[in-house]
Enzyme design. Structure first.
Site, PDB file in Angstrom:
ATOM      1  CG  HIS A 203       7.397 -10.539 -13.096  1.00 55.04           C
ATOM      2  ND1 HIS A 203       7.317 -10.210 -14.471  1.00 55.04           N
ATOM      3  CD2 HIS A 203       8.691 -11.623 -13.192  1.00 55.04           C
ATOM      4  CE1 HIS A 203       8.129 -10.864 -15.150  1.00 55.04           C
ATOM      5  NE2 HIS A 203       9.002 -11.647 -14.552  1.00 55.04           N
ATOM      6  CG  ASP A 205      12.780 -12.955 -12.255  1.00 57.43           C
ATOM      7  OD1 ASP A 205      11.423 -13.113 -12.549  1.00 57.43           O
ATOM      8  OD2 ASP A 205      13.723 -12.992 -13.085  1.00 57.43           O
ATOM      9  CG  HIS A 260      11.899  -8.108 -14.941  1.00 52.49           C
ATOM     10  ND1 HIS A 260      12.349  -8.407 -13.907  1.00 52.49           N
ATOM     11  CD2 HIS A 260      11.714  -9.602 -15.680  1.00 52.49           C
ATOM     12  CE1 HIS A 260      12.224  -9.610 -13.681  1.00 52.49           C
ATOM     13  NE2 HIS A 260      11.946 -10.336 -14.700  1.00 52.49           N
ATOM     14  NE  ARG A 270      11.869 -10.742 -26.005  1.00 45.64           N
ATOM     15  CZ  ARG A 270      11.872 -10.902 -24.615  1.00 45.64           C
ATOM     16  NH1 ARG A 270      10.737 -11.244 -24.161  1.00 45.64           N
ATOM     17  NH2 ARG A 270      13.035 -10.807 -24.023  1.00 45.64           N
TER      18      ARG A 270
END
Length: 327
Positions: A203, A205, A260, A270
Protein backbone atom coordinates in the site's frame (compact mmCIF):
# COMPACT_ATOMS: atom_id res chain seq x y z
CA UNK A 1 14.43 7.11 -8.16
CA UNK A 2 12.17 4.60 -6.43
CA UNK A 3 9.17 3.71 -8.57
CA UNK A 4 5.93 2.21 -7.26
CA UNK A 5 4.20 0.25 -10.02
CA UNK A 6 0.55 -0.78 -9.65
CA UNK A 7 1.33 -4.51 -9.62
CA UNK A 8 4.80 -5.12 -8.19
CA UNK A 9 6.58 -8.26 -9.30
CA UNK A 10 7.93 -10.86 -6.93
CA UNK A 11 11.38 -10.34 -5.49
CA UNK A 12 13.60 -13.43 -5.75
CA UNK A 13 16.35 -12.76 -3.21
CA UNK A 14 16.42 -9.06 -2.37
CA UNK A 15 19.32 -7.37 -0.65
CA UNK A 16 18.42 -4.90 2.13
CA UNK A 17 18.21 -1.27 1.08
CA UNK A 18 20.16 1.30 3.04
CA UNK A 19 17.92 4.35 3.19
CA UNK A 20 19.48 7.80 3.63
CA UNK A 21 20.16 8.54 7.30
CA UNK A 22 19.66 12.24 8.05
CA UNK A 23 20.98 13.89 11.20
CA UNK A 24 18.35 16.47 12.12
CA UNK A 25 20.79 18.27 14.44
CA UNK A 26 23.05 19.29 11.53
CA UNK A 27 23.00 22.61 9.67
CA UNK A 28 19.37 23.40 8.83
CA UNK A 29 19.89 24.46 5.22
CA UNK A 30 21.93 21.34 4.51
CA UNK A 31 19.38 19.08 6.24
CA UNK A 32 16.55 20.55 4.14
CA UNK A 33 18.45 19.72 0.94
CA UNK A 34 19.14 16.16 2.09
CA UNK A 35 15.48 15.62 2.98
CA UNK A 36 14.30 16.85 -0.42
CA UNK A 37 16.82 14.61 -2.19
CA UNK A 38 15.77 11.56 -0.14
CA UNK A 39 12.06 12.17 -0.77
CA UNK A 40 12.66 12.57 -4.51
CA UNK A 41 14.84 9.48 -4.83
CA UNK A 42 13.39 7.08 -2.25
CA UNK A 43 10.21 8.48 -0.71
CA UNK A 44 11.71 7.26 2.58
CA UNK A 45 14.56 8.23 4.89
CA UNK A 46 15.71 7.60 8.44
CA UNK A 47 15.95 10.46 10.94
CA UNK A 48 18.45 10.43 13.82
CA UNK A 49 19.02 13.02 16.57
CA UNK A 50 15.30 13.60 16.24
CA UNK A 51 14.62 15.06 19.69
CA UNK A 52 12.08 12.45 20.82
CA UNK A 53 13.19 11.32 24.25
CA UNK A 54 13.96 7.70 25.09
CA UNK A 55 11.57 7.91 28.05
CA UNK A 56 8.63 8.91 25.84
CA UNK A 57 9.41 6.08 23.42
CA UNK A 58 9.90 3.51 26.19
CA UNK A 59 6.60 4.45 27.87
CA UNK A 60 4.69 3.99 24.62
CA UNK A 61 6.42 0.70 23.80
CA UNK A 62 5.64 -0.61 27.29
CA UNK A 63 1.95 0.25 26.97
CA UNK A 64 1.72 -1.15 23.46
CA UNK A 65 3.37 -4.44 24.26
CA UNK A 66 1.39 -4.68 27.50
CA UNK A 67 -1.81 -4.53 25.49
CA UNK A 68 -0.79 -7.03 22.80
CA UNK A 69 0.33 -9.64 25.36
CA UNK A 70 -3.14 -9.71 26.93
CA UNK A 71 -5.48 -12.66 26.28
CA UNK A 72 -7.47 -12.27 23.06
CA UNK A 73 -10.77 -11.97 24.92
CA UNK A 74 -9.46 -8.92 26.82
CA UNK A 75 -8.07 -7.27 23.70
CA UNK A 76 -11.37 -7.71 21.91
CA UNK A 77 -13.00 -5.36 24.41
CA UNK A 78 -11.31 -2.57 22.43
CA UNK A 79 -12.75 -3.71 19.11
CA UNK A 80 -13.82 -4.26 16.49
CA UNK A 81 -12.01 -1.39 14.78
CA UNK A 82 -14.56 0.69 12.96
CA UNK A 83 -12.11 2.24 12.11
CA UNK A 84 -10.74 3.06 15.59
CA UNK A 85 -9.96 0.47 18.23
CA UNK A 86 -8.60 -3.07 18.11
CA UNK A 87 -8.44 -5.11 14.94
CA UNK A 88 -6.97 -8.48 14.08
CA UNK A 89 -6.14 -9.85 10.61
CA UNK A 90 -8.96 -7.96 8.88
CA UNK A 91 -7.63 -4.63 7.53
CA UNK A 92 -10.04 -1.93 6.41
CA UNK A 93 -13.46 -2.46 4.90
CA UNK A 94 -12.75 -4.12 1.54
CA UNK A 95 -11.48 -7.62 2.23
CA UNK A 96 -7.79 -6.97 2.89
CA UNK A 97 -6.22 -9.18 5.52
CA UNK A 98 -2.83 -9.95 7.03
CA UNK A 99 -1.03 -11.58 9.92
CA UNK A 100 -1.34 -8.52 12.12
CA UNK A 101 -3.22 -7.24 15.13
CA UNK A 102 -3.43 -3.53 15.70
CA UNK A 103 -4.77 -0.56 17.60
CA UNK A 104 -5.84 2.44 15.54
CA UNK A 105 -6.42 5.71 17.39
CA UNK A 106 -7.37 9.20 16.34
CA UNK A 107 -4.90 11.71 17.76
CA UNK A 108 -7.68 13.80 19.28
CA UNK A 109 -7.06 13.69 23.08
CA UNK A 110 -10.70 13.11 23.97
CA UNK A 111 -10.89 10.17 21.55
CA UNK A 112 -7.74 8.65 23.09
CA UNK A 113 -9.10 9.11 26.61
CA UNK A 114 -12.40 7.49 25.73
CA UNK A 115 -10.89 4.43 24.02
CA UNK A 116 -8.24 3.94 26.72
CA UNK A 117 -10.92 2.63 29.09
CA UNK A 118 -11.44 -0.38 26.82
CA UNK A 119 -7.71 -0.83 26.12
CA UNK A 120 -5.98 -0.62 29.48
CA UNK A 121 -6.49 -1.56 33.11
CA UNK A 122 -4.88 1.80 33.88
CA UNK A 123 -6.55 4.15 31.37
CA UNK A 124 -4.82 7.30 32.66
CA UNK A 125 -1.38 5.74 32.30
CA UNK A 126 -2.14 4.48 28.79
CA UNK A 127 -3.69 7.78 27.71
CA UNK A 128 -0.74 9.72 29.12
CA UNK A 129 1.81 7.53 27.29
CA UNK A 130 -0.07 7.79 23.98
CA UNK A 131 -0.63 11.55 24.23
CA UNK A 132 3.00 12.17 25.20
CA UNK A 133 4.27 10.11 22.30
CA UNK A 134 1.90 11.70 19.79
CA UNK A 135 2.89 15.22 20.87
CA UNK A 136 6.59 14.36 20.49
CA UNK A 137 6.30 12.82 17.02
CA UNK A 138 3.91 15.55 15.91
CA UNK A 139 6.61 18.13 16.74
CA UNK A 140 9.07 16.02 14.78
CA UNK A 141 6.69 15.80 11.81
CA UNK A 142 6.17 19.58 11.84
CA UNK A 143 9.92 20.19 11.93
CA UNK A 144 10.46 17.86 8.98
CA UNK A 145 7.63 19.41 6.98
CA UNK A 146 9.06 22.89 7.59
CA UNK A 147 12.47 21.66 6.38
CA UNK A 148 10.81 20.19 3.30
CA UNK A 149 9.07 23.46 2.50
CA UNK A 150 12.35 25.31 2.91
CA UNK A 151 14.19 22.87 0.65
CA UNK A 152 11.48 23.10 -2.00
CA UNK A 153 11.58 26.89 -1.99
CA UNK A 154 7.95 27.27 -0.94
CA UNK A 155 7.18 30.88 0.03
CA UNK A 156 5.31 29.94 3.23
CA UNK A 157 7.61 27.59 5.22
CA UNK A 158 4.70 26.54 7.47
CA UNK A 159 2.34 25.66 4.62
CA UNK A 160 2.62 21.90 5.15
CA UNK A 161 3.09 21.74 8.90
CA UNK A 162 0.14 24.04 9.61
CA UNK A 163 -2.20 21.34 8.32
CA UNK A 164 -1.23 18.90 11.06
CA UNK A 165 -0.97 21.64 13.70
CA UNK A 166 -4.60 22.52 13.03
CA UNK A 167 -6.93 21.55 15.90
CA UNK A 168 -9.13 19.74 13.38
CA UNK A 169 -6.26 17.70 11.95
CA UNK A 170 -7.34 14.17 11.03
CA UNK A 171 -4.02 12.63 12.08
CA UNK A 172 -3.99 9.05 13.35
CA UNK A 173 -1.76 6.78 15.42
CA UNK A 174 -1.45 3.07 14.80
CA UNK A 175 0.22 0.29 16.77
CA UNK A 176 0.85 -2.85 14.71
CA UNK A 177 1.85 -6.16 16.30
CA UNK A 178 3.14 -8.92 14.03
CA UNK A 179 3.46 -12.36 15.65
CA UNK A 180 6.25 -14.74 14.61
CA UNK A 181 5.38 -16.67 11.46
CA UNK A 182 6.81 -19.83 13.01
CA UNK A 183 6.42 -21.16 16.54
CA UNK A 184 9.00 -23.91 16.09
CA UNK A 185 12.56 -24.04 17.38
CA UNK A 186 14.58 -21.02 16.19
CA UNK A 187 17.32 -21.75 13.63
CA UNK A 188 20.99 -21.97 14.62
CA UNK A 189 22.81 -18.63 14.99
CA UNK A 190 24.59 -19.02 11.64
CA UNK A 191 21.30 -19.32 9.76
CA UNK A 192 19.20 -16.27 8.94
CA UNK A 193 15.58 -16.13 10.02
CA UNK A 194 12.96 -15.93 7.29
CA UNK A 195 10.13 -13.50 6.73
CA UNK A 196 7.52 -15.16 4.58
CA UNK A 197 3.97 -14.24 5.60
CA UNK A 198 2.30 -10.96 4.72
CA UNK A 199 1.72 -9.00 7.89
CA UNK A 200 0.34 -5.86 6.23
CA UNK A 201 -0.10 -5.91 2.47
CA UNK A 202 1.34 -3.55 -0.13
CA UNK A 203 0.00 0.00 0.00
CA UNK A 204 0.90 3.65 0.04
CA UNK A 205 -0.02 5.88 2.97
CA UNK A 206 -2.76 8.32 1.96
CA UNK A 207 -1.88 11.08 4.45
CA UNK A 208 0.85 13.75 4.30
CA UNK A 209 3.69 12.14 6.21
CA UNK A 210 4.31 9.00 8.28
CA UNK A 211 6.63 8.83 11.29
CA UNK A 212 7.38 5.15 11.90
CA UNK A 213 9.26 3.38 14.64
CA UNK A 214 9.67 -0.34 15.27
CA UNK A 215 11.63 -2.65 17.51
CA UNK A 216 14.91 -4.10 16.22
CA UNK A 217 13.18 -6.71 14.02
CA UNK A 218 13.02 -6.71 10.24
CA UNK A 219 9.82 -6.85 8.23
CA UNK A 220 9.38 -3.52 6.42
CA UNK A 221 9.88 -3.72 2.66
CA UNK A 222 9.61 -1.08 -0.06
CA UNK A 223 8.97 -1.50 -3.78
CA UNK A 224 11.76 -0.22 -6.02
CA UNK A 225 12.19 0.20 -9.77
CA UNK A 226 11.10 -2.86 -11.69
CA UNK A 227 8.69 -3.96 -8.98
CA UNK A 228 11.29 -5.60 -6.72
CA UNK A 229 10.55 -5.73 -3.00
CA UNK A 230 13.57 -4.91 -0.86
CA UNK A 231 13.81 -5.11 2.94
CA UNK A 232 14.66 -2.05 5.02
CA UNK A 233 17.31 -2.66 7.67
CA UNK A 234 15.73 -2.03 11.10
CA UNK A 235 17.30 0.65 13.30
CA UNK A 236 15.85 1.16 16.79
CA UNK A 237 17.75 4.46 17.17
CA UNK A 238 16.02 6.11 14.21
CA UNK A 239 12.59 7.04 12.99
CA UNK A 240 11.66 5.97 9.47
CA UNK A 241 9.94 8.80 7.61
CA UNK A 242 7.92 8.29 4.46
CA UNK A 243 6.01 10.47 2.02
CA UNK A 244 2.23 10.07 1.85
CA UNK A 245 -0.06 10.47 -1.16
CA UNK A 246 -1.13 13.99 -0.17
CA UNK A 247 2.50 15.13 -0.04
CA UNK A 248 3.20 13.62 -3.47
CA UNK A 249 0.25 15.56 -4.85
CA UNK A 250 1.16 18.82 -3.08
CA UNK A 251 4.76 18.65 -4.32
CA UNK A 252 3.44 18.19 -7.86
CA UNK A 253 4.97 14.73 -8.05
CA UNK A 254 8.48 15.70 -6.94
CA UNK A 255 8.21 13.57 -3.80
CA UNK A 256 7.30 9.91 -4.16
CA UNK A 257 4.64 8.12 -2.10
CA UNK A 258 6.12 4.64 -2.43
CA UNK A 259 4.45 1.27 -2.01
CA UNK A 260 5.55 -0.66 1.02
CA UNK A 261 4.48 -3.68 3.04
CA UNK A 262 5.32 -5.53 6.25
CA UNK A 263 6.18 -9.21 6.55
CA UNK A 264 6.13 -11.25 9.72
CA UNK A 265 9.48 -12.34 11.10
CA UNK A 266 10.24 -16.04 11.22
CA UNK A 267 10.89 -16.30 14.95
CA UNK A 268 10.41 -12.90 16.60
CA UNK A 269 7.48 -10.60 17.18
CA UNK A 270 7.60 -7.14 15.60
CA UNK A 271 5.79 -4.09 16.92
CA UNK A 272 5.64 -0.86 14.97
CA UNK A 273 4.24 2.55 15.96
CA UNK A 274 3.10 4.82 13.15
CA UNK A 275 1.98 8.44 13.33
CA UNK A 276 0.09 9.50 10.20
CA UNK A 277 0.06 13.29 9.87
CA UNK A 278 -3.09 14.38 8.03
CA UNK A 279 -4.90 17.63 7.19
CA UNK A 280 -8.32 18.65 8.54
CA UNK A 281 -11.13 16.98 6.55
CA UNK A 282 -12.12 20.11 4.63
CA UNK A 283 -8.61 21.47 4.06
CA UNK A 284 -8.12 22.44 0.41
CA UNK A 285 -5.07 20.61 -0.93
CA UNK A 286 -3.40 22.20 -3.93
CA UNK A 287 0.11 22.57 -5.32
CA UNK A 288 1.98 25.73 -4.25
CA UNK A 289 2.54 27.96 -7.31
CA UNK A 290 6.32 27.78 -6.82
CA UNK A 291 6.21 24.07 -7.73
CA UNK A 292 4.40 24.53 -11.05
CA UNK A 293 6.58 25.51 -14.01
CA UNK A 294 6.45 25.18 -17.82
CA UNK A 295 8.78 22.20 -17.40
CA UNK A 296 6.68 20.67 -14.62
CA UNK A 297 3.03 21.45 -15.33
CA UNK A 298 0.31 20.80 -12.79
CA UNK A 299 -0.21 17.04 -12.30
CA UNK A 300 -3.09 16.87 -9.80
CA UNK A 301 -6.31 18.78 -9.46
CA UNK A 302 -7.05 20.40 -6.06
CA UNK A 303 -9.08 18.28 -3.64
CA UNK A 304 -10.01 18.11 0.03
CA UNK A 305 -8.71 15.53 2.48
CA UNK A 306 -12.30 14.36 3.07
CA UNK A 307 -12.62 13.70 -0.67
CA UNK A 308 -9.34 11.82 -0.83
CA UNK A 309 -10.05 9.83 2.33
CA UNK A 310 -13.41 8.74 0.95
CA UNK A 311 -11.71 7.49 -2.20
CA UNK A 312 -9.11 5.65 -0.08
CA UNK A 313 -11.75 3.91 2.01
CA UNK A 314 -13.60 2.80 -1.13
CA UNK A 315 -10.57 0.96 -2.52
CA UNK A 316 -8.41 -1.96 -1.45
CA UNK A 317 -4.95 -1.49 0.08
CA UNK A 318 -3.03 -2.16 -3.14
CA UNK A 319 -5.20 0.01 -5.39
CA UNK A 320 -3.80 3.24 -6.79
CA UNK A 321 -5.64 6.31 -5.49
CA UNK A 322 -3.70 9.30 -6.79
CA UNK A 323 -4.48 8.50 -10.41
CA UNK A 324 -8.12 9.38 -9.64
CA UNK A 325 -6.99 12.96 -8.97
CA UNK A 326 -4.80 13.56 -11.99
CA UNK A 327 -5.55 16.86 -13.68
Amino acid sequence: MVVAPPNPARSEKPEPIELPVIDLSADRSEVSKLIVKACEQYGFFKAVHHGVSDDVIAAMEEEGLGFFTKPVCEKQRAGPAGPFGYGIKSIGFNGDSGEVEYLLLHTNPSSISQLSHTISDDPKKFSSAVSGYIEAVKRLACEILDLMAQGLGVHDPSLLSNMIRDVDSDSMFRLNHYPPSSFHTPPPPHRATTTTEIGFGEHTDPQILTILRSNDVGGLQICVAGGTWVPVTPDPTAFCINVGDVLQAMTNGRFMSVRHRALTNGYKYRMSMAYFGAPPPHAWLSVPPELVTPYRPLLYRPFTWAEYKKASYSLRLGDSRLQLFLK
